[in-house]
Design an enzyme around this catalytic site. Sequence first.
Site, PDB file in Angstrom:
ATOM      1  N   THR A  51       4.222  -8.903   2.117  1.00  0.00           N
ATOM      2  CA  THR A  51       4.964 -10.137   1.820  1.00  0.00           C
ATOM      3  C   THR A  51       6.218  -9.927   0.992  1.00  0.00           C
ATOM      4  O   THR A  51       7.083 -10.809   0.958  1.00  0.00           O
ATOM      5  CB  THR A  51       4.043 -11.159   1.125  1.00  0.00           C
ATOM      6  OG1 THR A  51       3.362 -10.530   0.036  1.00  0.00           O
ATOM      7  CG2 THR A  51       3.028 -11.709   2.115  1.00  0.00           C
ATOM      8  N   ARG A  85       0.123   3.801  -0.522  1.00  0.00           N
ATOM      9  CA  ARG A  85       1.522   4.126  -0.204  1.00  0.00           C
ATOM     10  C   ARG A  85       1.694   5.646  -0.203  1.00  0.00           C
ATOM     11  O   ARG A  85       1.796   6.257  -1.266  1.00  0.00           O
ATOM     12  CB  ARG A  85       2.465   3.491  -1.225  1.00  0.00           C
ATOM     13  CG  ARG A  85       2.307   1.991  -1.409  1.00  0.00           C
ATOM     14  CD  ARG A  85       3.245   1.542  -2.521  1.00  0.00           C
ATOM     15  NE  ARG A  85       3.170   0.139  -2.842  1.00  0.00           N
ATOM     16  CZ  ARG A  85       2.365  -0.387  -3.775  1.00  0.00           C
ATOM     17  NH1 ARG A  85       1.547   0.405  -4.458  1.00  0.00           N
ATOM     18  NH2 ARG A  85       2.374  -1.681  -4.018  1.00  0.00           N
ATOM     19  N   CYS A  95      -0.992  -7.588   1.416  1.00  0.00           N
ATOM     20  CA  CYS A  95      -0.991  -6.462   0.484  1.00  0.00           C
ATOM     21  C   CYS A  95       0.214  -6.432  -0.443  1.00  0.00           C
ATOM     22  O   CYS A  95       0.435  -5.451  -1.135  1.00  0.00           O
ATOM     23  CB  CYS A  95      -1.087  -5.137   1.237  1.00  0.00           C
ATOM     24  SG  CYS A  95       0.373  -4.775   2.240  1.00  0.00           S
ATOM     25  N   ARG A 117      -1.047   3.603   4.484  1.00  0.00           N
ATOM     26  CA  ARG A 117       0.230   3.331   5.129  1.00  0.00           C
ATOM     27  C   ARG A 117       0.988   4.638   5.302  1.00  0.00           C
ATOM     28  O   ARG A 117       1.256   5.348   4.326  1.00  0.00           O
ATOM     29  CB  ARG A 117       1.050   2.350   4.289  1.00  0.00           C
ATOM     30  CG  ARG A 117       2.369   1.957   4.962  1.00  0.00           C
ATOM     31  CD  ARG A 117       3.133   0.939   4.141  1.00  0.00           C
ATOM     32  NE  ARG A 117       3.723   1.513   2.947  1.00  0.00           N
ATOM     33  CZ  ARG A 117       4.362   0.814   2.009  1.00  0.00           C
ATOM     34  NH1 ARG A 117       4.458  -0.500   2.144  1.00  0.00           N
ATOM     35  NH2 ARG A 117       4.876   1.416   0.962  1.00  0.00           N
ATOM     36  N   HIS A 154      11.650  -2.912  -8.325  1.00  0.00           N
ATOM     37  CA  HIS A 154      10.867  -1.685  -8.133  1.00  0.00           C
ATOM     38  C   HIS A 154      10.103  -1.298  -9.398  1.00  0.00           C
ATOM     39  O   HIS A 154       8.904  -1.010  -9.360  1.00  0.00           O
ATOM     40  CB  HIS A 154      11.800  -0.540  -7.707  1.00  0.00           C
ATOM     41  CG  HIS A 154      11.104   0.770  -7.505  1.00  0.00           C
ATOM     42  ND1 HIS A 154      10.956   1.699  -8.513  1.00  0.00           N
ATOM     43  CD2 HIS A 154      10.489   1.292  -6.424  1.00  0.00           C
ATOM     44  CE1 HIS A 154      10.302   2.750  -8.057  1.00  0.00           C
ATOM     45  NE2 HIS A 154      10.015   2.535  -6.787  1.00  0.00           N
ATOM     46  N   ASP A 207       8.570  -7.535   1.633  1.00  0.00           N
ATOM     47  CA  ASP A 207       9.611  -7.371   2.650  1.00  0.00           C
ATOM     48  C   ASP A 207       9.684  -8.573   3.581  1.00  0.00           C
ATOM     49  O   ASP A 207      10.768  -8.940   4.049  1.00  0.00           O
ATOM     50  CB  ASP A 207       9.363  -6.090   3.458  1.00  0.00           C
ATOM     51  CG  ASP A 207       9.936  -4.862   2.766  1.00  0.00           C
ATOM     52  OD1 ASP A 207      10.699  -5.034   1.799  1.00  0.00           O
ATOM     53  OD2 ASP A 207       9.624  -3.731   3.189  1.00  0.00           O
ATOM     54  N   GLU A 259       5.840  -7.265   8.356  1.00  0.00           N
ATOM     55  CA  GLU A 259       6.787  -7.495   7.267  1.00  0.00           C
ATOM     56  C   GLU A 259       8.169  -7.909   7.776  1.00  0.00           C
ATOM     57  O   GLU A 259       9.128  -7.970   6.998  1.00  0.00           O
ATOM     58  CB  GLU A 259       6.890  -6.246   6.377  1.00  0.00           C
ATOM     59  CG  GLU A 259       7.066  -4.961   7.153  1.00  0.00           C
ATOM     60  CD  GLU A 259       6.779  -3.728   6.315  1.00  0.00           C
ATOM     61  OE1 GLU A 259       7.056  -3.747   5.107  1.00  0.00           O
ATOM     62  OE2 GLU A 259       6.265  -2.739   6.885  1.00  0.00           O
TER      63      GLU A 259
END
Length: 895
Positions: A783, A561, A846, A617, A453, A785, A761
């Site tokens: 990609t 996001r 993405c 998203r 992360h 997930d 995903e």
Amino acid sequence: MDNRIHFFSQIDVISGKIAPELLGIRGRQANEFAELGFPILPGFILDTTIASEIDPAAIKKDVKTLLDKCAGIVGKKYGDPDNPMLLKVVISSNLVITTYPTLHNFGLVKPTIEGFAKWVGKDFAAHEVLFLVRGMLKIEERIKELEGKTREQEEIGSRIKILNSALGITGPSNELGEKPKAVKIDKSAEEYMEEYAKYFPIGFFDDAEGQLLITLNEIARMFQMDDQNDNDTAIMIAPMVYGNYGRDSCSGDFFSRNVVTGEKKLQGEFFRGKFNVSDATGQDISKVGDKYLKELQKIAWTLEDKFKEIRMVRFTVENGKLWLIEQRQVDQKSTQADIKLLLDLAKRKIVNNSYVIKAIDPLRLNEILHPIIDVPSVKGLKSWKGGIAGAPGAAIGRVYFSTDALLEGRKFSLQQGGDARSILVAESSFAEDVKAIEVSTGVLTAEGGYSAHASVVARQYGKVSLVAPALKIKGKKAVLGGLSISEGDYITINVPFYGESSVYMGTAKLIEPDPKESGLLDLINLSKSFLKNFHVRANAETPRDAALALSFGADGIGLCRTEHMFFKAERINVFRGMLLSDSPKERKKALDKLQVMQREDFYGILKVMAGKEVTIRLLDSPLHEFMPHNDDELAAYLAYVAKTKNIKPSKAEVLAQIESLHEFNPMLGHRGCRIAVSYPEIYAMQVRAIFEAAYALRAEKVDARPEIMVPIVMNASELKLIAYGKKIEGSSYTGIVDIEEVLRKEKKAKPIEYQIGTMIELPAAALGAGEIAKYGRFFSFGTNDLTQTALGISRDDFTAFMPDYTLFDLIIGNPFSTLDPRVKELIAMAVERGRLTRPDLVCGLCGEHGANPGNVRFCMDAGLNYVSCSSYSVPIALLAVARAELEKAEGKAAK
């Protein structure tokens, strides 16, 4: 004249009929100089067909003739007792790496040493005798080794070590001769000749002609015994000149342009009246004098045009005459310098644009997208080396061990007018830490890797990220190797794209990137000129990020996001209050507040990206990520509730509510579209905010192009429900199209253009792509997930066992950087099945995989329309796409 001996000079070029390999590498380089008409020292080459079988008596006459010819050009004569011309003998192999030394100062014999010393001084003359001796001892040492005379070989080897010490030589011999670090001259030249004469054939120091012939005979003898030679080595003989020989003399070296900035200006220094003296003070090459500077500039830039790269040049001026000694490739140079050179060559039509694109490795652009360490500034700083690179660059800041501490410390520094640079140091990072990473200069974590992360967020915001598994944190202190770090301490993190990462205690100096000055913007425009039907978008959540992405060449936003927007300080507790509300009324009140905030977000991003698609998203993160994660955050939330509701909330009840949202496997739990099914009002709020922003912009004549993306669908029914709604007995679900229609009727406006799509995903979604495409006009492959769910491994925990898997070749590379073949298969299959249903289906990728040039060609071949990556990776992806387009065009032309 023996036709195996070839003369060259500034005006004499060796015939093109002579096979280049007969000359050896150094011989070919010398002839290239001659072809360019540079002021090179003349010389001659005994080619590979004669070098191993030299008969000194047979070539004596030819050698004398050619030396006289050299003397006529140089102005000194070989063997002259008053003004002797000295020679170097170069063993010119056809191998790039050779163990043969270059031999210097032939002609230093008893009759000439006094005359040479009058020009350069007795100590220097003695030094050059030692240098001559050392080179010849290397030849004799090799001969003794080949003859199997170990004792003599060891004796000579010990003498070489003594000479190395006296001459200040610490490394292996090179073709130029080393600049001595500490010259220890305690005898005269004549005494050194007497001391070392016993190691060479009789008469070596008696006369110049004999010395050269003896040397050639010894080299030939060595060649004949050496199995490594294989008759593919030539011998080059050329005069030597000295920068301390006479009044108007100097020596120096320079680069054809600045190797850091790329400025087209010679960079180097020269030493007036000095030659090979390490402690001499040099002067900038620009002060060498107009007469020489103009000629050196012409030489340097002619070399750049010929070799199409930065070159290093060594020169000597002897008695007012300039001689080019050597030129070679430069290894240590910046990406910026290479780019500016290539753009300069293209502008002057020396190379075409395709050459520029193919000459720069896309990953090298990391160097000019982020700050780098000014290397001398870290001298003396305590350091730790190692770790896993998360996001490249260099960062300086005060250490903070939590998001709240960092934000508070930064706020205080700003209020006091102090240094607000800060670095987040933590075991790992979560969604609530995004706001700290965004305002920090970098992040140092103990867990995860390239795809963790902290690393992903850092790349998105152009921050530096380093994962150091050795990092141990306890309270407000951390230990990393031998470093002890307390909160508030300054550290410097250095994460080079190539090489080992470092953490330094204290502050270094940084060299900041300048996209315009570096030539990056010009390279971006050049790259985009090669793009055809494939483009690059950016991942961005703020107008600032969107503007940066545009400046770096992005053609839209491929991933916005929205969950990151809720972590802003003024929003997070409103969002928490909405999730933990006791009644629909309270929830609606909170959602109304959030809708205004979201509308402003979307308005700003869509306006910046006018005329380009923006893929938004809808909320994706598990709800537990928004909950308070420590006592400070919980206290802040309780204070917010008390203020907004005028009641004192029960801590126990709030904790119970938070616990009710806990999941054992949240990344595969209540997230994404599943939240929308359980809490339809959340997506409804976001969708309405998107359309309100779009309609407001249209009223301002701004071309807004929203694309609404529904995340983590596993089947077509989920997307159908969220996009088009559903009515069942006693209940209904309001879809995206319904929300837009209601808003349109309220505004009495014409429909705006928008698209609904989904993120693929999950393997189930890839398998069901044909059905899903009935309800979505675009696919975006998430990609990160998709790799996790396809391979069954966590991107945050993978680094714990990756070394073991790599050791036994169980997996090749990092699947969170380079797409796994099975993930590729899922993507290709989903594209194919989706387009069977909807031929005009737009597909993109993405995840951070889109920033890896190694994945770009696959994406193009699989039929995708774009990749989307962090703003700072857009130039890298653009260059990779341009190179892939060239490869495709060249492949078609070859057929």
